[in-house]
Motif scaffolding. Structure first.
Motif, PDB file in Angstrom:
ATOM      1  N   ILE A 171       7.026   9.840 -15.324  1.00 43.74           N
ATOM      2  CA  ILE A 171       6.106   8.722 -15.315  1.00 43.74           C
ATOM      3  C   ILE A 171       5.662   8.522 -13.884  1.00 43.74           C
ATOM      4  O   ILE A 171       6.372   8.889 -12.953  1.00 43.74           O
ATOM      5  N   LYS A 172       4.479   7.960 -13.758  1.00 47.13           N
ATOM      6  CA  LYS A 172       3.990   7.722 -12.411  1.00 47.13           C
ATOM      7  C   LYS A 172       4.434   6.338 -11.980  1.00 47.13           C
ATOM      8  O   LYS A 172       4.217   5.376 -12.692  1.00 47.13           O
ATOM      9  N   VAL A 173       5.056   6.238 -10.858  1.00 43.87           N
ATOM     10  CA  VAL A 173       5.510   4.946 -10.369  1.00 43.87           C
ATOM     11  C   VAL A 173       4.983   4.800  -8.952  1.00 43.87           C
ATOM     12  O   VAL A 173       5.018   5.757  -8.188  1.00 43.87           O
ATOM     13  N   SER A 174       4.475   3.636  -8.632  1.00 43.30           N
ATOM     14  CA  SER A 174       3.952   3.482  -7.283  1.00 43.30           C
ATOM     15  C   SER A 174       5.117   3.518  -6.289  1.00 43.30           C
ATOM     16  O   SER A 174       6.212   3.048  -6.596  1.00 43.30           O
ATOM     17  N   THR A 175       4.859   4.088  -5.127  1.00 46.55           N
ATOM     18  CA  THR A 175       5.944   4.216  -4.150  1.00 46.55           C
ATOM     19  C   THR A 175       6.413   2.844  -3.701  1.00 46.55           C
ATOM     20  O   THR A 175       7.562   2.677  -3.326  1.00 46.55           O
ATOM     21  N   ARG A 176       5.533   1.875  -3.767  1.00 41.51           N
ATOM     22  CA  ARG A 176       5.911   0.530  -3.365  1.00 41.51           C
ATOM     23  C   ARG A 176       7.028   0.008  -4.245  1.00 41.51           C
ATOM     24  O   ARG A 176       8.018  -0.543  -3.790  1.00 41.51           O
ATOM     25  N   ARG A 177       6.844   0.227  -5.544  1.00 46.74           N
ATOM     26  CA  ARG A 177       7.861  -0.233  -6.467  1.00 46.74           C
ATOM     27  C   ARG A 177       9.156   0.527  -6.258  1.00 46.74           C
ATOM     28  O   ARG A 177      10.242  -0.025  -6.323  1.00 46.74           O
ATOM     29  N   LEU A 178       8.982   1.819  -6.053  1.00 48.52           N
ATOM     30  CA  LEU A 178      10.148   2.666  -5.871  1.00 48.52           C
ATOM     31  C   LEU A 178      10.932   2.201  -4.649  1.00 48.52           C
ATOM     32  O   LEU A 178      12.149   2.003  -4.703  1.00 48.52           O
ATOM     33  N   ASP A 179      10.210   1.996  -3.564  1.00 51.33           N
ATOM     34  CA  ASP A 179      10.889   1.539  -2.354  1.00 51.33           C
ATOM     35  C   ASP A 179      11.515   0.174  -2.571  1.00 51.33           C
ATOM     36  O   ASP A 179      12.589  -0.117  -2.067  1.00 51.33           O
ATOM     37  N   GLY A 180      10.801  -0.634  -3.348  1.00 51.06           N
ATOM     38  CA  GLY A 180      11.342  -1.950  -3.657  1.00 51.06           C
ATOM     39  C   GLY A 180      12.676  -1.818  -4.374  1.00 51.06           C
ATOM     40  O   GLY A 180      13.655  -2.480  -4.036  1.00 51.06           O
ATOM     41  N   LEU A 181      12.695  -0.936  -5.351  1.00 50.10           N
ATOM     42  CA  LEU A 181      13.925  -0.722  -6.110  1.00 50.10           C
ATOM     43  C   LEU A 181      15.042  -0.268  -5.185  1.00 50.10           C
ATOM     44  O   LEU A 181      16.170  -0.770  -5.240  1.00 50.10           O
TER      45      LEU A 181
END
Lengths: 934, 173
Positions: A551-561
């Motif tokens: 799935i495509k996830v924005s890097t912002r969210r990923l970094d947030g996680l």
């Protein structure tokens, strides 16, 4: 469908209850009972709740439940909910009616298996969230400490939602924090929380929550079917892509959808296609559910979506109609064999239609579509490239052929979506070429491979220009576009003159044999098909086997996680180290704690692995680079790689591609001997280049090994002497000599070619790698070859740091930069008049800087003999740094120091320590520069 | 008035604006509530070297590191020991989070435009440029701050100067 009560009825009932409540207070038994008697009737009327006031109605039901159970605060909440419902109903009775109709329609459609379940879920979530926030808001109005646990529960439940938008999450978690402080008696948080909740509620409305005012503003219901249809198309795509991954796919829901579309063609301005759509469905359902069918459906979906969007934008949507017709007719007339059918038809079209050869200028597309395209296209390009390279080694592989085909097809599809005619044409023509190969008429080697790769390069260049366009530059097709396209279309008689595999027409005399008949032995040492192919493939398997779902996830969210998980780990360790828990006598608690620790650890590992990507795509790019360089230089090379599954931080991967190209260039240009020479030396004619990735002690090593002539130690030394890098009489070690090749402008090449010899390459390698906090190591045996290893940190987010203390502050230095640390012995520190201090260590004089002076800190240890010296080494320069003490070594996560501050020289960032405090991470290189300036 | 409301960002429904009020010494200030992300108790602040003195340091806000500004120093007020009431107001300026240390947070106040008067001329007084207006609530007068200007305007300029060659604010210890 059991119809809702009319708004008027409900209103009357509500007002009656409201009057009761208005006069009463909680202790008033009589009104309490009266309210209880009125409630059930009201609740009956509210089932099902009228669509437009659903949220209020549900909140009311909830409040009523609380009230009836005699919970504290229920009274207030109930009257609040009542008021809100009344207001909502008064505001929009008409809307309520029309919305209710909309619901009916929805219900009628409900039978379809492909209805957007996902969407419903989100909608449901949104509604729940809204309700919860309303409940919280109600509670906050008269905040009591006893409410807090329940409120926290509600918050936690919502914070756990995976789809929660970041802003919402922030608001909710700050509500939580206020609540906690309120509970601790630190703060009267009621108003702040109420405000935060109000904001959250507004946000939700803007996300399309239940009281989405946008909906109310639209007078007619016309927009809705279109939007719904768009969503369904998205569903369709997801469904298709999901099915594509399966071995046996059942596409009947998709086909059913087509049929429905045919039925509803009129409303979607697809009227003329009604018949065509059913026909398509008929044809398609007769076909096996394979990738081709899915390709068709996807292409159709893209077009339909575009069509609907343009309708939504208020256009007549005629733009895509032609294309839709085309694709439908195509499917119908060719019974789903796109390759054969389509190519012959369109080939003629292209040849007749010379407009297509014209350079395209400008792009009409919106930002978002462009961004998507730019994000996705490189993947397809990479896919095609790998497949083509593999095909060259193994021309009969159907899997790779299909893979390449699919890649071009995707490119064509998405380019078509953006109306990038030139890209579509090239991709299409390339598809035709592949189709010929698929039918066994040609093999994709030699000239054909060049042709395919050339078209791919052209597509790359176009993509680059599209990116440029997005950044505000104009778009113009590359100049070689007409030529390449012409070659592609007339591939049956490849032009003898065409040269160069990439767009830039550097006139390196191309090996003449390249333009000869396909299949002829290649001079440049491309392995003969089949023979070395397998060896070269190494562990590479045809792509289908290993297809995973992404799935495509924005890097912002990923970094947030990742941030949050980091926090969790710290919070957990703080809790776990609590005396009370560590020495607990409660065995169950101890067991649960250890279980929790395990989960936290796993979670952390998982979170960190999210940032990791394999080296594979980089290695594949290098395979291509090696091929092109070998062609250009006329040096035969056999390029292989291994360990491409080694994972490394995403950011590192992006950075190392450039240095690797330099290394390969260098090896081909200077390392590997010309074929004759190699033959004379008894080496295989084609030079061997091997790229390898592996883990070693917490680092990732990427190394390139060649079997060329090795680095001429004497020549390097002589050059170094001539440049004055080595003084007369000095005899540097072998190691040191090899380091010279990384000096800027250092080249031993006798001649400068277009590829290398300018002495820039290795300097770039070193600088890039050092910027990544890595190291370059060179090993070379004259006559046998050279191995250059890049030692890279596993991740950029974490460094192995030495925690030092100066005065009351902790500072972290990357361990990799610290050569040694010691407490100076008597007389080791000398003052040099006017030039500061030096330390004498093993006969070496090293400048010494005191961190506390550099940072103007008070309370640090002044006497150097009671402090510690860290010797830092960067670029072969050494320097001592005086700190009070070392507190230990640990891995820390690097975080930026907040956007509010400019980047500070000497400080690389901050780390959150186990105590929750921030410690600054120092950048040795900048620190030294800073010190030198003083 | 017109200018004022636009400067203060989004306005509430009936033209009212909500302000978080806090005090520094005897003065009361107001912050547009929309810019307030949260209020947190004072925590340990890590000093950042080579920063102007009104930058008190950085803190860990749930995993994010944010700078903290000492408003007293910024406004040239005398230093004061932290008390139990001292707290950090975290503001959100278009995604940039910063903490502001204040003596005490009071309440959230509704102010309609009629309650807000233009800033009187203070002569050469320095603080006036950050003040968008004076709010009246009963007997109280609240100075409404343009917190973005306070934190970002002058701040960045002075910090940027630091990066130049002739910096060094600190004295040699």
């Amino acid at each position: 469908m059991n119809s809702s009560a009319s708004p008027q009825e409900i209103l009357a009932e509500l007002e009656a209850l409201s009057t009761v409540l208005a006069q009463a207070d909680e202790d008033d038994r009589e009104s309490y009972e009266k309210a209880i008697s009125l409630l059930p009737r009201l609740l009956g009327l509210l089932k099902p709740p009228p669509a437009v006031v659903k949220k209020e109605a549900q909140a009311l039901s909830r409040a009523a439940g609380k009230f009836l159970r005699g919970r504290r605060g229920g009274f207030k909440e109930l009257s609040g909910a009542l008021d809100r419902l009344i207001i909502a109903l008064q505001k929009a009775p008409a809307v309520a009616a029309s919305q209710a109709e909309g619901e009916n329609e929805d219900a009628a459609r409900g039978g379809d298996t492909t209805t957007s379940r996902l969407d419903l879920l989100q909608q449901k979530e949104l509604e729940e969230l809204c309700m919860d926030i309303d409940v919280l808001a109600g509670l906050v109005e008269d905040l009591q400490p006893s409410f807090v646990p329940g409120m926290l529960n509600i918050l936690e439940r919502n914070l756990g939602r995976p789809s929660l938008p970041r802003t919402m999450e922030e608001r909710l978690s700050s509500v939580r924090d206020h609540l906690l402080r309120f509970e601790a008696g630190e703060e009267d948080a009621g108003e702040t929380i109420a405000e935060l909740l109000r904001l959250a509620r507004e946000d939700l409305a803007s996300f399309g929550g239940p009281d989405n005012e946008g909906n109310e503003a639209v007078p007619g219901g016309e927009e809705t079917p279109l939007e719904r249809e768009l969503e369904r198309l998205d569903e369709l795509e997801a469904f298709l892509l999901c099915e594509e991954g399966k071995e046996k796919s059942d596409l009947s829901p998709a086909l059913r959808y087509l049929e429905e579309l045919a039925g509803g063609a009129e409303t979607l301005a697809l009227g003329p296609f009604s018949g065509l759509l059913s026909e398509t469905r008929r044809v398609l359902s007769a076909l096996p559910a394979n990738h081709e069918l899915i390709d068709h459906l996807l292409a159709l979906k893209d077009l339909l979506q575009r069509h609907l969007r343009s309708l939504l934008d208020g256009e007549r949507g005629e733009g895509c109609l032609e294309e839709i017709r085309e694709i439908l007719e195509d499917i119908v007339s060719h019974g789903g064999s796109p390759a054969g059918g389509k190519c012959s038809r369109e080939e003629t079209v292209l040849e007749e239609d010379h407009e297509d050869f014209e350079l395209q200028e400008g792009i009409e597309a919106n930002e978002e579509e462009l961004a998507d395209f730019i994000a996705e296209a490189p993947e397809d390009i990479q896919r095609v490239e790998t497949a083509l390279l593999e095909l060259e080694k193994n021309p009969t592989s159907r899997e790779w052929l299909n893979e390449a085909f699919r890649g071009f097809h995707n490119l064509k599809g998405s380019a078509g979506f953006l109306n990038l005619k030139d890209m579509v044409n090239v991709a299409h023509a390339a598809e035709n070429l592949l189709a010929e190969a698929r039918e066994g008429k040609i093999e994709l080697i030699g000239t054909y491979a060049d042709l395919a790769l050339e078209s791919l390069d052209l597509l790359k260049e176009m993509l680059r220009r599209v990116e440029g366009f997005k950044r505000g530059r104009g778009y113009r097709s590359p100049e070689n576009y007409p030529r390449v396209l012409k070659n592609l279309l007339s591939w049956k008689r490849p032009e003898a003159g065409h040269s160069g595999t990439s767009g830039e027409e550097k006139t390196v005399p191309a090996p003449t044999s390249r333009a000869e008949a396909p299949g002829s032995e290649e001079v440049k040492g491309e392995p003969a098909p089949g023979e070395k192919g397998r060896a070269i493939l190494g562990g590479t398997s045809p792509p289908q086997v290993s297809r995973e779902h992404f799935i495509k996830v924005s890097t912002r969210r990923l970094d947030g996680l990742i941030d949050v998980v980091g926090e969790l780990v710290i919070a957990h360790s703080m809790v776990a180290q609590e005396e009370e828990l560590r020495f607990t006598k409660n065995p169950r608690l101890a067991k649960n704690l250890s279980q929790l620790s395990k989960i936290v650890r796993e979670l952390q590992e998982l979170a960190m692995s999210l940032r990791m990507v394999s080296l594979k795509s980089t290695f594949q790019k290098m395979a291509r680079a090696a091929r092109d360089l070998s062609v250009r230089s006329g040096i035969a090379v056999e390029f292989t790689y291994s360990g491409e599954d080694t994972e490394i931080d995403r950011n590192v991967v992006e950075e190392i591609a450039n240095p690797l190209v330099h290394m390969i260039r260098n090896a081909i240009d200077h390392g590997i001997e010309p074929p004759e020479e190699r033959r004379a030396l008894g080496k295989p004619e084609a030079g061997r280049l091997h790229l390898r990735g592996y883990h070693q002690g917490g680092s990732v090593i990427v190394e390139l090994e060649d079997d060329g002539r090795g680095i001429d130690h004497e020549k390097v030394l002589a050059k170094a002497r001539s440049l004055g890098l080595v003084r007369e009489g000095e005899e540097p070690s072998r190691e040191e000599v090899l380091q010279f090749i990384f000096r800027e402008g250092f080249s031993t090449a006798d001649k400068v070619t277009d590829i290398s010899g300018r002495g820039v390459g290795m300097d770039v390698v070193r600088r890039t790698v050092e910027a990544l906090r890595g190291r370059v190591e060179v090993h070379s045996v004259p006559g046998r070859g050279t191995r250059i290893a890049l030692r890279l940190p596993l991740t950029l987010a974490i460094i192995d740091g030495m925690v030092t203390r100066v005065a009351e502050e902790n500072y972290i230095l990357p361990s990799i930069a610290i050569l040694e640390s010691f407490r100076p012995g008597p007389g080791q520190v000398k003052t040099v008049s006017g030039r500061g201090e030096v330390i004498l260590s093993r006969g070496e004089l090293i400048p010494l800087f005191r961190l506390h002076r550099l940072f103007a800190l008070r309370g640090a240890v002044e006497d150097p003999y009671r402090a510690l010296i860290l010797v830092l080494g960067e670029n072969g320069k050494k320097c001592g740094l005086l700190v009070d003490d070392i507190e230990g070594q640990q891995q820390v996560v690097i975080k930026p120091l907040g956007e509010g501050l400019p980047r500070l020289p000497g400080v690389a960032g901050g780390a959150i320590m186990g105590s929750g405090r921030v410690a600054l991470i120092l950048d040795p290189q900048e620190l030294l520069a800073l010190a030198a300036r003083r | 008035m017109e200018v004022l409301t636009t400067e203060m960002g989004s306005t509430g429904k009936a033209g009212t604006n909500k302000y978080l009020t806090f005090s520094l010494d005897q003065e009361e200030y107001g912050l547009d509530i929309l810019k307030v992300k949260e209020i947190i108790g004072l925590m340990e602040i890590t000093k950042v070297p080579r920063m102007p003195d009104f930058v008190r340091g950085v803190i860990n806000l749930r995993g994010r590191i944010i700078p903290v500004i000492e408003l007293r120093r910024k406004f040239g007020m005398p230093e004061r020991e932290d008390t139990r009431e001292t707290c950090i107001v975290v503001v959100d300026l278009d995604g940039v989070n910063m903490g502001v240390v204040v003596d005490r947070v009071s309440e959230v106040l509704d102010l309609v435009p009629e309650d807000i008067e233009e800033t009187p001329e203070f002569g050469a007084s320095l603080n006036a440029e950050f003040i968008t207006g004076m709010g009246k609530s009963g007997e109280r007068v609240i100075m409404l701050l343009d917190i973005g200007k306070v934190l970002l305007g002058e701040e960045l300029a002075s910090l940027a100067r630091l990066e130049g060659p002739g910096e060094s604010p600190g004295d040699e210890a």
